[in-house]
Write a protein that holds these residues in place. Structure first.
Motif, PDB file in Angstrom:
ATOM      1  N   VAL A  96       0.833  -1.203   0.000  1.00  0.00           N
ATOM      2  CA  VAL A  96       0.000   0.000   0.000  1.00  0.00           C
ATOM      3  C   VAL A  96       0.868   1.253   0.000  1.00  0.00           C
ATOM      4  CG1 VAL A  96      -1.615   1.364   1.393  1.00  0.00           C
ATOM      5  CG2 VAL A  96      -2.015  -1.085   1.052  1.00  0.00           C
ATOM      6  N   LEU A  97       1.906   1.267   0.816  1.00  0.00           N
ATOM      7  CA  LEU A  97       2.814   2.411   0.859  1.00  0.00           C
ATOM      8  C   LEU A  97       3.484   2.619  -0.501  1.00  0.00           C
ATOM      9  CD1 LEU A  97       4.418   4.634   2.262  1.00  0.00           C
ATOM     10  CD2 LEU A  97       6.011   2.871   3.078  1.00  0.00           C
ATOM     11  N   ALA A  98       3.990   1.537  -1.086  1.00  0.00           N
ATOM     12  CA  ALA A  98       4.664   1.642  -2.382  1.00  0.00           C
ATOM     13  C   ALA A  98       3.703   2.140  -3.454  1.00  0.00           C
ATOM     14  CB  ALA A  98       5.241   0.289  -2.776  1.00  0.00           C
ATOM     15  N   THR A  99       2.464   1.658  -3.408  1.00  0.00           N
ATOM     16  CA  THR A  99       1.467   2.051  -4.410  1.00  0.00           C
ATOM     17  C   THR A  99       1.155   3.540  -4.318  1.00  0.00           C
ATOM     18  OG1 THR A  99       0.493  -0.172  -4.353  1.00  0.00           O
ATOM     19  CG2 THR A  99      -0.852   1.592  -5.269  1.00  0.00           C
ATOM     20  N   ALA A 132       6.236 -13.939 -12.460  1.00  0.00           N
ATOM     21  CA  ALA A 132       5.514 -12.811 -13.052  1.00  0.00           C
ATOM     22  C   ALA A 132       4.830 -11.974 -11.975  1.00  0.00           C
ATOM     23  CB  ALA A 132       4.481 -13.326 -14.059  1.00  0.00           C
ATOM     24  N   ASP A 133       4.252 -12.637 -10.983  1.00  0.00           N
ATOM     25  CA  ASP A 133       3.581 -11.935  -9.886  1.00  0.00           C
ATOM     26  C   ASP A 133       4.574 -11.078  -9.113  1.00  0.00           C
ATOM     27  OD1 ASP A 133       1.509 -11.204  -8.196  1.00  0.00           O
ATOM     28  OD2 ASP A 133       1.767 -12.924  -6.888  1.00  0.00           O
ATOM     29  N   GLN A 138       7.454  -5.916  -7.661  1.00  0.00           N
ATOM     30  CA  GLN A 138       8.766  -5.287  -7.567  1.00  0.00           C
ATOM     31  C   GLN A 138       8.828  -4.017  -8.396  1.00  0.00           C
ATOM     32  OE1 GLN A 138      11.411  -8.530  -8.649  1.00  0.00           O
ATOM     33  NE2 GLN A 138      11.886  -8.959  -6.495  1.00  0.00           N
ATOM     34  N   ALA A 139       8.112  -3.991  -9.517  1.00  0.00           N
ATOM     35  CA  ALA A 139       8.072  -2.781 -10.347  1.00  0.00           C
ATOM     36  C   ALA A 139       7.449  -1.625  -9.568  1.00  0.00           C
ATOM     37  CB  ALA A 139       7.280  -3.053 -11.628  1.00  0.00           C
ATOM     38  N   GLY A 150      11.364  -2.247  -1.097  1.00  0.00           N
ATOM     39  CA  GLY A 150      11.713  -3.505  -1.747  1.00  0.00           C
ATOM     40  C   GLY A 150      12.606  -4.371  -0.882  1.00  0.00           C
ATOM     41  N   GLN A 151      13.554  -3.724  -0.197  1.00  0.00           N
ATOM     42  CA  GLN A 151      14.459  -4.476   0.686  1.00  0.00           C
ATOM     43  C   GLN A 151      13.688  -5.120   1.834  1.00  0.00           C
ATOM     44  OE1 GLN A 151      17.595  -1.797   1.940  1.00  0.00           O
ATOM     45  NE2 GLN A 151      17.997  -1.135  -0.157  1.00  0.00           N
TER      46      GLN A 151
END
Length: 234
Positions: A96-99, A132-133, A138-139, A150-151
């Motif tokens: 959620v944070l990354a999004t 793929a998931d 990761q993108a 990511g880490q």
């Protein structure tokens, strides 16, 4: 007959190679939950000395993939539905944070990632489905601009990969998962952080519930089969 593992070439960072080889075997089920493994056996199967195997097993134990076993060797850690739900809780917060951060950048996720995922979902290659998931998520981590996300997510994905592999061997991944991914990607590209975060949270929640339920069912079937076999031998 012992499971087959590929030999690896000697290299400066041999411990890391052994660690990755063993982690891959555990994630794919080649080394099954509860299976006993010893330094001598792994060293022979990987064509390496015992020392890098010992160090790799220590790292795997620290990361929760193997446990101390009575007598010699270690045991591959069991898969537990409740533990996977807890991992999903942490991963969901990171997603959620990354999004949200990626949406602020109006980041456009490469459509080829979604095409790749849809092809994998229609096939039978479980590793391709999982790869793929993970690549899609990761993108988003990379798009967030915060490398700590990511880490932080990486060790959780290692455990989830193992559970996903166990479940998807029996039940192929539905293509509807990639409808959800595509909707998240569209919200991010539109810069709608609230919608992207909501879709991401719902996506992780559904995935957690589905995987935990199927994993619990699979573990129950395995336990029943084991009990039946013991009864037949008695």
């Amino acid at each position: 007959m012992p499971a087959q593992l590929l030999s690896i070439e000697v290299a400066p960072d041999l411990v890391d190679q052994v660690y990755r080889a063993l982690l891959g075997a555990i994630s794919s089920g080649t080394l099954a939950p509860g299976e006993r493994i010893t330094q001598e056996d792994i060293a022979q199967r990987l064509s390496v000395s015992r020392q890098p195997v010992l160090q790799a097993l220590r790292l795997l134990k620290k990361d929760g993939f193997v446990l101390d076993a009575p007598g010699r060797g270690v045991l591959v850690a069991p898969l537990e539905a409740e533990a996977m739900r807890q991992v999903y809780q942490v991963r969901g917060a990171l997603d959620v944070l990354a999004t949200r951060l990626a949406a602020r950048q109006r980041f456009r996720i490469d459509p080829k990632l979604i095409e790749r995922g849809r092809r994998a979902a229609r096939g039978r290659n479980v590793e391709a489905m999982i790869d793929a998931d993970i690549a899609f998520h990761q993108a988003i981590y990379e798009a967030s601009g915060n490398p700590l996300i990511g880490q932080s997510a990486d060790p959780h994905w290692r455990h989830l990969r193992r559970a996903m592999g166990a479940v998807l061997q029996a039940e192929p991944q539905r293509e509807s998962l990639w409808d959800e991914h595509e909707a998240i990607a569209a919200a991010i590209a539109a810069g709608n952080a609230d919608r992207a975060a909501r879709l991401s949270e719902e996506h992780v929640s559904r995935a957690s519930e589905a995987l935990s339920e199927r994993l619990a069912q699979q573990l129950a079937r395995t336990a029943s089969t084991t009990t039946q076999k013991k009864g037949d031998k008695a």
